[in-house]
Design an enzyme around this catalytic site. Structure first.
Site, PDB file in Angstrom:
ATOM      1  N   GLY A  53     -29.221 -66.113  74.341  1.00  0.00           N
ATOM      2  CA  GLY A  53     -28.688 -65.708  75.632  1.00  0.00           C
ATOM      3  C   GLY A  53     -27.177 -65.526  75.565  1.00  0.00           C
ATOM      4  N   CYS A  54     -26.613 -64.870  76.582  1.00  0.00           N
ATOM      5  CA  CYS A  54     -25.173 -64.617  76.582  1.00  0.00           C
ATOM      6  C   CYS A  54     -24.395 -65.912  76.778  1.00  0.00           C
ATOM      7  CB  CYS A  54     -24.808 -63.580  77.638  1.00  0.00           C
ATOM      8  SG  CYS A  54     -25.513 -63.872  79.266  1.00  0.00           S
ATOM      9  N   TYR A  55     -24.775 -66.717  77.776  1.00  0.00           N
ATOM     10  CA  TYR A  55     -24.072 -67.987  77.984  1.00  0.00           C
ATOM     11  C   TYR A  55     -24.166 -68.860  76.731  1.00  0.00           C
ATOM     12  CZ  TYR A  55     -23.554 -67.387  83.141  1.00  0.00           C
ATOM     13  OH  TYR A  55     -23.200 -66.981  84.405  1.00  0.00           O
TER      14      TYR A  55
ATOM     15  N   THR B 105     -24.558 -68.044  73.598  1.00  0.00           N
ATOM     16  CA  THR B 105     -23.754 -67.497  72.500  1.00  0.00           C
ATOM     17  C   THR B 105     -22.286 -67.880  72.663  1.00  0.00           C
ATOM     18  OG1 THR B 105     -25.229 -65.620  72.142  1.00  0.00           O
ATOM     19  CG2 THR B 105     -22.944 -65.353  71.434  1.00  0.00           C
ATOM     20  N   ALA B 106     -21.738 -67.620  73.832  1.00  0.00           N
ATOM     21  CA  ALA B 106     -20.310 -67.882  74.049  1.00  0.00           C
ATOM     22  C   ALA B 106     -20.006 -69.377  74.040  1.00  0.00           C
ATOM     23  CB  ALA B 106     -19.857 -67.252  75.362  1.00  0.00           C
TER      24      ALA B 106
END
Lengths: 350, 350, 350, 350
Positions: free
Chosen positions: B158-160, B162-163
């Protein structure tokens, strides 16, 4: 009542002109700008309208014939109240002719920090008028209402401190918190003022977000710490501001460990007790606040949510209203015995 | 190589078409959409151009004559790699015909959570294909590069997560952290997909920011926790997402206590050691990252700053690229022995 | 090939660095900035990355060791092509050392106007280098492709003229129009450059739109008129620019009376004939163009629609790409016999 | 006075609640929503506040206990004035129970077009209540003030027509114009209402602008034409709307040939004569209007500029205020003999 607005061409000055322009107790507005003295307020701020009569300001600015005036001229009009929307390190100095004659509400940081050494640390300069500090009240209206009534110098709080301290103060006061308070704050771009700087350009800020000046490097850390630590000296503050592409608006998310036995109900009771009669502090019980809901209003919406022993506090304000000019007028209302909500909006713009 | 894109009309599918369209190793693209089968990709996605030849896609979509096809048709083209940009709880199921035949890179959450009970808790449904989990690799490229090389099913993060995980994992791995990790994450609106929902309208999201679904109530908490706790079981995670008015972009600010003796230098060494050869992870040493800097790129920019024993980590990505489609192609590159950066941008758009 | 970029820290210079950075035929980039000479390009433009090697620029900027250099230093590197992204009234003058040695592509207005009197009228100053004009080609690629191949000085068109002239020129050429052409153009804010001016601040431009400098008062009127009138001397031009809150993008809506007998089919034929082989001009037949579709691409999308004897033309570009840096590279490609699309994108970003 | 707001959860309904909530002559507000009947207005519109008493609406919504009610319930409260913010083709029908009992101000298009055939052409349906048309006044306040005073059914104008007709009507009336009037109008996204449609998503509209439905295909063409042609039957109208990424705001740029002898001074005289006493129409003499200047206000700012025999007219409004709800309240004020500006703002928000 006669009100002078020093620095009437910046964002907070412009909002002051709007609020005072429709405030029923203000009979005269004296718009003050050293760089625009002699110019019509309609030319420096076209949002006011293109016709002085139709703008509703003809009467209220009759003293200055609808024009900005210099500081010297403003002094001669003997305003009852002076709002200074000047930059810090200039404001207190330029307000000098008004101290002792007018009620001064200073929107800058010059008089907010009670400890001159702390001011020096945050601003890198000597505190401008340490001699005045004993007479100054910190104008966070909901917490210092009684003091404000009797003061002639009011240091209007910063936007970050306003949104941060309102949810925290009642809990710190009751020793419900412990350790380091982590404050992640998101600010709209107008918080940086109307300065011609590259990093504030539309092309630099739209489709962009970032943290900046975290921790002790941001000037508001000192102001927030002052108000938290005086309520509970065991607490620490870590403040992390962010810029988000909003014109106006501020959202603060605070996380902090609670003392044993503290739960959401205890938090609710403390907040309810403190803000039951505060017209602009609204407590949300079933949703989280959004900045849009308070856009243009003098409200601070607060929600809370606990997971394990960590409490999350969510608060939003319009940085230019409750975070600056609206609270300044609220301070004026309280100081002059006017109804606290007079001239101020509770409803956010859509 | 032939690549199928399931769900080619959503935001992540559209980005996949762009990246694959200029990827030198992709000879055929099979755009798959159940609702738009038979329609030209230029009509469902006008950003690709108005002329198939000029768009550069005529050759690459020759198999489907420039049109979207149904899932059944896609199966018959026997793609080497399948990107599924379908919604969670549909994706793994609809990928069934491809398992065992194609390399499947699933951008949904269906296969990310290794513990079916944890999936159930986060998504409120049974894990869709627990039988597959032993063959699935979690495709956070920089941390699982070797595993990805040998896997035929890759769960794209997911994007969250990953970051958030990229800056944390090396520190958790080295037992440098303690207590509860506080994650304040700001996401652009495209992270919510291209769904016709009132709360995603322009009028609702512009000039607006808010926290939402804090703590355990957000589905990505489980995914983040999985990756942190497997590296240091003593850690906890508190995740607080926010929506900010960006089209694309994600900024994560993480605060966490460090173990005694850990300072900024130790953090830098751990990050340097882990990411020295990672082409898309850039470590900033004298400034904080801004989402604009990585807009359109597959980069994750990371900065760190410590005050007392609290470490702050700042990371930014483009949620649609490193947070979704770009990382999916990076996974493909790694899996097929292609240079890791092929077809992906390091430079952010202005 | 060695390429110098004069003014590499402004928006058009930054886009040039990105395009040239991934252009396969450019072996060396010489970033030139008088104010930032000696500074790393990664510090003046963090979007390029935080690590020179990972940014992919280490090799291409080896000559200058990854740093900006002064104009004098740039001359010594003997670039094959010079892109000048300097302000008008400075550009042609500062390019002097390169004329006769390098191919100069000037993105400023200095060399666009063939008639020195017309330049004086539009810019209020003498034309900077009237002596050069016989050697200068107006670099609107689709209309002057053959001339560009043989020229060593190319005046890259303005953004408004590019988007306006492309749909009009084939029709004016064929005497299909009459009377005054009304051009309503909407520009994103980056069109005004990266200048620290109050009127370009985020707080001034978001949630705001306006017309400005209508008619003869806008400098681009002269440039547009030159290109229209040389094709049909009976036509007049009325140009009305507007600012809209986009970072990048330009939409032009043109209305003009057609000659008797001209209908949508005739218009389509003229446009098809002219742009059949133009890779970046896309003709839309069943919808109107949107700026988002060409964001980041070098495309110009065009649609047309006639009601009675009034023709409406709709065209969109990315003002920084086809309207500036992308077209400059397209000019380089044409001039040096490189494939016209090399290094340029057809697909718009999402 | 008791006021009912039909469709109180859409954007125009929400603005009506705000204006009426602080309007001194409104004692009771009846919020009507078929889908939200029984729900608190604070839950359907959190911008109003989180506490009914503090919101200032407790008293004004005492009749419905702060809740939305159904249409049937609303009828029983016998409102003095009914604002219908319902969709066209529903509005006039659902207002049926109020005709003859309450003053009805219809914000939809249902009753604006005097010629049923013209309505059919614009809306593709039979005119909903042709029988009522003789009693209906077109509520463009500045042009029909006297008629409004005596009418019980007021068709509140559309946003595009309001901004377009105000500058044109005095000139058409005086036969100063000729030929086809070209209207290029830019609208903020809220003009499309609060509908969950993909093309209105944040991700689709930010960083995007386009023309749409040009000429006869837009429904407002008929409404504008009606008002222009009744003043000068020789004129034609070509209307070209555009969407720009504003939440609120509308800018209209009109170009038209003038009759011989007409110059800027004649235009100024005609506008001055018409709008001298209009509190909300401001004539700009030395600058062009910006939408930001009227954001939140009921103003229409107008400028004009002539080049040769072509006149340019520039007008801006807030599409939700003067273009909808503000003008509706202005109509109420006029109809009930209340001061025209009561409850309405002249100052734009910053």
């Amino acid at each position: 009542m006669k009100a002078a607005v020093l620095g009437c061409t910046g964002y907070t000055g412009m909002i002051l002109l709007r609020i005072l322009g429709s405030h029923p107790d203000i009979k005269s507005i004296i718009p003050v700008s050293s760089s625009k003295a002699g110019k019509s307020v309609l030319s420096t701020d076209p949002g006011l309208g293109a016709d002085l009569d139709k703008s509703g300001l003809a009467g209220k600015t009759a003293l200055t014939r609808g024009c900005c005036v210099s500081l010297d001229q403003a002094v001669r009009f003997e305003p009852d109240v002076v709002f200074s929307a000047l930059p810090h390190l200039e404001s207190a100095k330029l307000c000098t002719p008004f101290f002792g004659k007018s009620v001064v509400i200073d929107l800058s940081a010059d008089l907010r920090i009670r400890n001159p050494a702390a001011f020096q640390k945050s601003y890198g300069h000597d505190a401008p008028r340490p001699d005045l500090l004993p007479s100054v009240v910190y104008g966070l209206c909901e917490l210092y209402r009684e003091d404000i009534k009797g003061s002639d110098i009011i240091a209007n709080p910063g936007c970050y401190p306003t949104a941060t301290i309102l949810p925290l103060a009642p809990l710190a006061q009751r020793s419900m918190l412990k350790g380091t308070i982590i404050i992640n704050a998101l600010s709209g771009i107008s918080g940086a003022g109307k300065k011609a700087e590259t990093m504030l350009l539309y092309g630099e800020r739209t489709e962009n977000t970032c943290a900046y000046s975290p921790g002790k490097s941001h000037r508001h850390t000192g102001e927030i710490t002052q108000e938290i630590v005086k309520r509970d000296a065991s607490l620490n503050v870590l403040f992390i501001p962010h810029l988000v592409p909003l014109k106006r608006g501020m959202a603060v998310t605070t996380t902090v460990h609670v003392q044993p036995g503290i739960d959401e109900t205890a938090v609710e009771e403390a907040l309810e007790e403190t803000y039951r009669d505060a017209p602009f502090v609204h407590l949300l019980k079933s949703r989280l606040p959004e900045t849009r809901d308070v856009w243009g209003s003098n409200r601070c919406d607060i929600a809370w949510y606990q997971e394990g022993d960590i409490l999350m506090l969510f608060s939003v304000i319009d940085n230019l209203v409750k975070g600056a000019s609206g609270q300044a007028v609220q301070n004026m209302n309280i100081r002059f015995g006017i109804e606290e909500t007079r001239g101020l909006r509770v409803h956010g713009e859509l």
